[in-house]
Write a protein that holds these residues in place. Structure first.
Motif, PDB file in Angstrom:
ATOM      1  N   HIS A   7       0.863  -1.178   0.000  1.00 63.11           N
ATOM      2  CA  HIS A   7       0.000   0.000   0.000  1.00 63.11           C
ATOM      3  C   HIS A   7       0.902   1.231   0.000  1.00 63.11           C
ATOM      4  O   HIS A   7       1.075   1.890   1.027  1.00 63.11           O
ATOM      5  CB  HIS A   7      -0.919   0.004   1.224  1.00 63.11           C
ATOM      6  CG  HIS A   7      -1.965  -1.062   1.198  1.00 63.11           C
ATOM      7  ND1 HIS A   7      -1.959  -2.140   2.053  1.00 63.11           N
ATOM      8  CD2 HIS A   7      -3.052  -1.229   0.406  1.00 63.11           C
ATOM      9  CE1 HIS A   7      -2.993  -2.916   1.792  1.00 63.11           C
ATOM     10  NE2 HIS A   7      -3.679  -2.383   0.795  1.00 63.11           N
ATOM     11  N   VAL A   8       1.470   1.505  -1.145  1.00 62.80           N
ATOM     12  CA  VAL A   8       2.478   2.565  -1.239  1.00 62.80           C
ATOM     13  C   VAL A   8       1.818   3.946  -1.196  1.00 62.80           C
ATOM     14  O   VAL A   8       0.755   4.163  -1.786  1.00 62.80           O
ATOM     15  CB  VAL A   8       3.322   2.391  -2.520  1.00 62.80           C
ATOM     16  CG1 VAL A   8       2.453   2.430  -3.763  1.00 62.80           C
ATOM     17  CG2 VAL A   8       4.422   3.424  -2.601  1.00 62.80           C
ATOM     18  N   ASP A   9       2.456   4.868  -0.479  1.00 60.91           N
ATOM     19  CA  ASP A   9       1.929   6.231  -0.367  1.00 60.91           C
ATOM     20  C   ASP A   9       1.844   6.908  -1.729  1.00 60.91           C
ATOM     21  O   ASP A   9       2.500   6.505  -2.697  1.00 60.91           O
ATOM     22  CB  ASP A   9       2.810   7.077   0.553  1.00 60.91           C
ATOM     23  CG  ASP A   9       2.654   6.706   2.023  1.00 60.91           C
ATOM     24  OD1 ASP A   9       1.689   5.993   2.356  1.00 60.91           O
ATOM     25  OD2 ASP A   9       3.508   7.122   2.825  1.00 60.91           O
ATOM     26  N   ASN A  10       1.034   7.943  -1.782  1.00 63.66           N
ATOM     27  CA  ASN A  10       0.878   8.734  -3.006  1.00 63.66           C
ATOM     28  C   ASN A  10       2.127   9.621  -3.175  1.00 63.66           C
ATOM     29  O   ASN A  10       2.345  10.527  -2.371  1.00 63.66           O
ATOM     30  CB  ASN A  10      -0.379   9.591  -2.898  1.00 63.66           C
ATOM     31  CG  ASN A  10      -0.713  10.328  -4.169  1.00 63.66           C
ATOM     32  OD1 ASN A  10       0.168  10.871  -4.835  1.00 63.66           O
ATOM     33  ND2 ASN A  10      -1.992  10.362  -4.517  1.00 63.66           N
ATOM     34  N   ASP A  16      -1.640   9.001   1.742  1.00 64.23           N
ATOM     35  CA  ASP A  16      -1.557   7.550   1.647  1.00 64.23           C
ATOM     36  C   ASP A  16      -2.043   7.037   0.293  1.00 64.23           C
ATOM     37  O   ASP A  16      -2.413   7.815  -0.591  1.00 64.23           O
ATOM     38  CB  ASP A  16      -2.312   6.883   2.808  1.00 64.23           C
ATOM     39  CG  ASP A  16      -3.812   7.174   2.791  1.00 64.23           C
ATOM     40  OD1 ASP A  16      -4.369   7.494   1.722  1.00 64.23           O
ATOM     41  OD2 ASP A  16      -4.440   7.076   3.874  1.00 64.23           O
ATOM     42  N   SER A  17      -2.048   5.718   0.148  1.00 65.76           N
ATOM     43  CA  SER A  17      -2.377   5.116  -1.157  1.00 65.76           C
ATOM     44  C   SER A  17      -3.844   5.280  -1.529  1.00 65.76           C
ATOM     45  O   SER A  17      -4.208   5.118  -2.699  1.00 65.76           O
ATOM     46  CB  SER A  17      -2.007   3.637  -1.155  1.00 65.76           C
ATOM     47  OG  SER A  17      -2.620   2.961  -0.079  1.00 65.76           O
ATOM     48  N   TRP A  68       0.052  -3.046  -6.724  1.00 69.14           N
ATOM     49  CA  TRP A  68      -0.910  -2.527  -7.707  1.00 69.14           C
ATOM     50  C   TRP A  68      -2.189  -3.355  -7.765  1.00 69.14           C
ATOM     51  O   TRP A  68      -2.751  -3.573  -8.833  1.00 69.14           O
ATOM     52  CB  TRP A  68      -0.256  -2.418  -9.094  1.00 69.14           C
ATOM     53  CG  TRP A  68       1.153  -1.911  -9.024  1.00 69.14           C
ATOM     54  CD1 TRP A  68       2.248  -2.440  -9.643  1.00 69.14           C
ATOM     55  CD2 TRP A  68       1.636  -0.767  -8.301  1.00 69.14           C
ATOM     56  NE1 TRP A  68       3.382  -1.719  -9.343  1.00 69.14           N
ATOM     57  CE2 TRP A  68       3.031  -0.681  -8.517  1.00 69.14           C
ATOM     58  CE3 TRP A  68       1.027   0.187  -7.479  1.00 69.14           C
ATOM     59  CZ2 TRP A  68       3.835   0.310  -7.948  1.00 69.14           C
ATOM     60  CZ3 TRP A  68       1.828   1.173  -6.905  1.00 69.14           C
ATOM     61  CH2 TRP A  68       3.206   1.228  -7.153  1.00 69.14           C
ATOM     62  N   PHE A  76      -7.528   3.351  -4.996  1.00 69.59           N
ATOM     63  CA  PHE A  76      -6.085   3.567  -4.897  1.00 69.59           C
ATOM     64  C   PHE A  76      -5.641   4.476  -6.043  1.00 69.59           C
ATOM     65  O   PHE A  76      -6.299   4.518  -7.093  1.00 69.59           O
ATOM     66  CB  PHE A  76      -5.320   2.243  -5.001  1.00 69.59           C
ATOM     67  CG  PHE A  76      -5.528   1.308  -3.846  1.00 69.59           C
ATOM     68  CD1 PHE A  76      -5.363   1.749  -2.539  1.00 69.59           C
ATOM     69  CD2 PHE A  76      -5.871  -0.015  -4.057  1.00 69.59           C
ATOM     70  CE1 PHE A  76      -5.538   0.886  -1.461  1.00 69.59           C
ATOM     71  CE2 PHE A  76      -6.049  -0.897  -2.994  1.00 69.59           C
ATOM     72  CZ  PHE A  76      -5.893  -0.444  -1.694  1.00 69.59           C
ATOM     73  N   TRP A  77      -4.507   5.157  -5.866  1.00 73.47           N
ATOM     74  CA  TRP A  77      -4.082   6.114  -6.900  1.00 73.47           C
ATOM     75  C   TRP A  77      -3.683   5.457  -8.208  1.00 73.47           C
ATOM     76  O   TRP A  77      -3.518   6.143  -9.223  1.00 73.47           O
ATOM     77  CB  TRP A  77      -2.979   7.033  -6.373  1.00 73.47           C
ATOM     78  CG  TRP A  77      -1.722   6.410  -5.837  1.00 73.47           C
ATOM     79  CD1 TRP A  77      -1.393   6.226  -4.528  1.00 73.47           C
ATOM     80  CD2 TRP A  77      -0.593   5.941  -6.582  1.00 73.47           C
ATOM     81  NE1 TRP A  77      -0.145   5.655  -4.407  1.00 73.47           N
ATOM     82  CE2 TRP A  77       0.371   5.476  -5.657  1.00 73.47           C
ATOM     83  CE3 TRP A  77      -0.293   5.871  -7.949  1.00 73.47           C
ATOM     84  CZ2 TRP A  77       1.604   4.941  -6.048  1.00 73.47           C
ATOM     85  CZ3 TRP A  77       0.931   5.333  -8.342  1.00 73.47           C
ATOM     86  CH2 TRP A  77       1.861   4.885  -7.395  1.00 73.47           C
ATOM     87  N   TRP A  78      -3.593   4.146  -8.246  1.00 73.00           N
ATOM     88  CA  TRP A  78      -3.309   3.417  -9.491  1.00 73.00           C
ATOM     89  C   TRP A  78      -4.568   2.745 -10.048  1.00 73.00           C
ATOM     90  O   TRP A  78      -4.485   1.883 -10.913  1.00 73.00           O
ATOM     91  CB  TRP A  78      -2.225   2.360  -9.242  1.00 73.00           C
ATOM     92  CG  TRP A  78      -2.561   1.389  -8.134  1.00 73.00           C
ATOM     93  CD1 TRP A  78      -3.300   0.238  -8.229  1.00 73.00           C
ATOM     94  CD2 TRP A  78      -2.177   1.492  -6.753  1.00 73.00           C
ATOM     95  NE1 TRP A  78      -3.399  -0.376  -7.000  1.00 73.00           N
ATOM     96  CE2 TRP A  78      -2.708   0.365  -6.078  1.00 73.00           C
ATOM     97  CE3 TRP A  78      -1.422   2.412  -6.025  1.00 73.00           C
ATOM     98  CZ2 TRP A  78      -2.526   0.157  -4.706  1.00 73.00           C
ATOM     99  CZ3 TRP A  78      -1.246   2.199  -4.657  1.00 73.00           C
ATOM    100  CH2 TRP A  78      -1.788   1.088  -4.019  1.00 73.00           C
TER     101      TRP A  78
END
Length: 248
Positions: A7-10, A16-17, A68, A76-78
């Motif tokens: 859960h990678v940060d933005n 956060d993600s 991802w 999520f941002w992706w």
């Protein structure tokens, strides 16, 4: 086997993600983007960690890596509405290529959307390729029982076809019923469905140390614990101890 989700940060906003306030985040980390070099540094930290996972004899520990994920949603941002299919695939390729460049050879890569895809074609819309992916799965959770059962059957039917088409093992990469309030959930909801499909594993989500009532596996005294024991004893389930017996 260890399964690692990311859960990678933005990297654009610093949040956060789950921060989906900007639709240019994926573009910003790809080659030519403003955050490309920054993100490569993040990937290098992941690579260093993966390379550090060794036994006492110096043998690298295999890890099922699942970045991802749930991209067929947009939380999520992706996610689906935050990047194009081409950008999403490029994100995967950049991740994989960087791991290879850094000598990370102990990873198996899992592709796991949610239950949004309604066909094999929709499931594979953003698939980054057989040269990258080792296992295919999906994530889904119970909120309403019958809907959950229907989603499991629908997605597992699609996934079984995908697995055969691609020659990849299939799995339920995330699932569960938060706090497991149903005393017979394991044998009367989950097992009857999963026993019909050739899945390699089922992963229920975490038991959080920092959140009350955020757990997906039972503990001694929990209402579904006796049923979980029945689930464990069923001839159609395999646990670590069962597999160990096969090799002893």
């Amino acid at each position: 086997m260890v399964s690692l989700s990311w859960h990678v940060d933005n990297p654009l906003t610093g949040k956060d993600s789950w921060d989906v306030s900007d639709t240019t985040v994926v573009a910003s980390v790809l080659s030519g983007g403003a955050n490309h070099q920054k993100f490569l540094g993040w990937l290098d930290k992941v690579a260093d960690f993966m390379n550090s996972l060794t036994t006492d004899k110096g043998v690298k520990v295999p890890v099922l890596f699942r970045p991802w994920h749930e991209h067929s949603g947009s939380w999520f941002w992706w996610g689906q509405n935050l990047c194009t299919a081409a950008q999403y695939k490029a994100l995967w390729k950049m991740t994989y290529d960087r791991m290879q460049e850094k000598g990370v050879n102990n990873l198996l890569y899992a592709y796991s959307p949610g239950t949004e895809p309604q066909t094999v074609e929709e499931y594979l819309e953003r698939y980054p390729g057989n040269d990258i992916i080792d296992l295919v799965g999906f994530d889904t959770y119970q909120f309403e029982r019958q809907k959950y059962i229907d989603q499991l059957n629908k997605s597992l039917t699609i996934l079984t076809e995908v697995g055969k088409k691609l020659g990849k093992p299939i799995a339920i990469t995330e699932t569960g019923f938060e706090t497991i309030p149903d005393a017979t959930w394991w044998t009367e909801t989950l097992l009857p469905v999963i026993s019909q499909y050739p899945i390699s594993y089922v992963l229920v989500w975490r038991n959080a140390r920092e959140k009350d009532n955020h757990y997906y596996a039972p503990y001694p005294g929990q209402v579904s614990a006796p049923d979980f024991v029945k689930f464990y004893q069923n001839s159609k389930t395999l646990f670590v101890r069962d597999i160990k017996k096969l090799y002893d």
